[in-house]
Design an enzyme around this catalytic site. Structure first.
Site, PDB file in Angstrom:
ATOM      1  N   CYS A  35       0.828  -1.216   0.000  1.00 10.16           N
ATOM      2  CA  CYS A  35       0.000   0.000   0.000  1.00 10.16           C
ATOM      3  C   CYS A  35       0.854   1.254   0.000  1.00 10.16           C
ATOM      4  O   CYS A  35       0.361   2.346  -0.265  1.00 10.16           O
ATOM      5  CB  CYS A  35      -0.940   0.010   1.195  1.00 10.16           C
ATOM      6  SG  CYS A  35      -0.088   0.037   2.770  1.00 10.16           S
ATOM      7  N   ASP A  37       2.258   2.676   2.553  1.00 14.38           N
ATOM      8  CA  ASP A  37       2.157   3.466   3.776  1.00 14.38           C
ATOM      9  C   ASP A  37       3.441   3.346   4.607  1.00 14.38           C
ATOM     10  O   ASP A  37       4.075   2.300   4.630  1.00 14.38           O
ATOM     11  CB  ASP A  37       0.961   3.001   4.617  1.00 14.38           C
ATOM     12  CG  ASP A  37      -0.358   3.353   3.950  1.00 14.38           C
ATOM     13  OD1 ASP A  37      -0.308   4.028   2.915  1.00 14.38           O
ATOM     14  OD2 ASP A  37      -1.407   2.975   4.470  1.00 14.38           O
ATOM     15  N   CYS A  60      -3.057   5.324   5.605  1.00 16.00           N
ATOM     16  CA  CYS A  60      -4.521   5.280   5.601  1.00 16.00           C
ATOM     17  C   CYS A  60      -5.088   5.578   7.001  1.00 16.00           C
ATOM     18  O   CYS A  60      -4.348   5.665   7.980  1.00 16.00           O
ATOM     19  CB  CYS A  60      -4.972   3.900   5.154  1.00 16.00           C
ATOM     20  SG  CYS A  60      -4.654   2.659   6.399  1.00 16.00           S
ATOM     21  N   CYS A 104      -2.640  -2.840   8.730  1.00 14.27           N
ATOM     22  CA  CYS A 104      -2.332  -1.477   9.172  1.00 14.27           C
ATOM     23  C   CYS A 104      -1.893  -1.493  10.640  1.00 14.27           C
ATOM     24  O   CYS A 104      -0.994  -0.751  11.034  1.00 14.27           O
ATOM     25  CB  CYS A 104      -3.549  -0.573   8.997  1.00 14.27           C
ATOM     26  SG  CYS A 104      -4.391  -0.786   7.417  1.00 14.27           S
TER      27      CYS A 104
HETATM   28 FE1  FES Z   1      -1.643   0.090   4.232  1.00 10.83          FE
HETATM   29 FE2  FES Z   1      -3.450   0.848   5.904  1.00 10.83          FE
HETATM   30  S1  FES Z   1      -3.732   0.415   3.810  1.00 10.83           S
HETATM   31  S2  FES Z   1      -1.349   0.612   6.277  1.00 10.83           S
END
Ligand code: FES
Length: 127
Positions: A35, A37, A60, A104
């Site tokens: 993702c 992040d 996110c 996450c």
């Molecule tokens: Fe990757 Fe939340 S979508 S940490």
């Protein structure tokens, strides 16, 4: 049913302990390649206790809520307890996360463990 619990929404909208600790004793940075992040945790440690903790999360809503909750869970706690913190405990404290958002909360666990490892490396202390 709402996708996110009220606690997740609260910690997303009003995240606790956001920021940087300039003279941190341990810093951990982790990311999720899928993702994209990124989460960074800063720990201030005194007498084997987390005196202060701050985070920066570029990610996110669940990642922000997980970091915020994780900082609340470890602040004031002895390192032996902090070492045991799991992503499951973070998700439970948030009254749950959707299955596909559990990763996450894993970031929060990993960022804290990575900050502890950094502290161990810098001080030579085993945590
Ligand atoms: Fe990757 Fe939340 S979508 S940490």
């Amino acid at each position: 049913m709402a996708l996110y619990s009220e606690k997740v929404m609260d910690h997303f909208r009003n995240p606790r302990n956001v920021g940087v600790i300039e003279d941190a004793d341990g810093i951990g940075e982790v990311g999720n390649a899928k993702c994209g992040d990124i989460m960074r945790m800063y720990l201030k440690i005194e007498d084997d206790v987390v005196k202060d903790v701050k985070f920066e999360t570029f990610g996110c809503a669940s990642a922000i809520a997980s970091s915020s909750m994780a900082t609340e869970l470890i602040k004031g706690q002895p390192l032996s307890e902090v070492r045991q913190l799991t992503n499951k405990a973070v998700a439970e404290a948030l009254d749950g996360l959707p299955d596909y958002k559990m990763h996450c909360s894993v970031l929060a666990e990993e960022a804290i463990q990575s900050a502890l490892e950094d502290y161990s490396r810098k001080t030579g202390k085993q945590v």
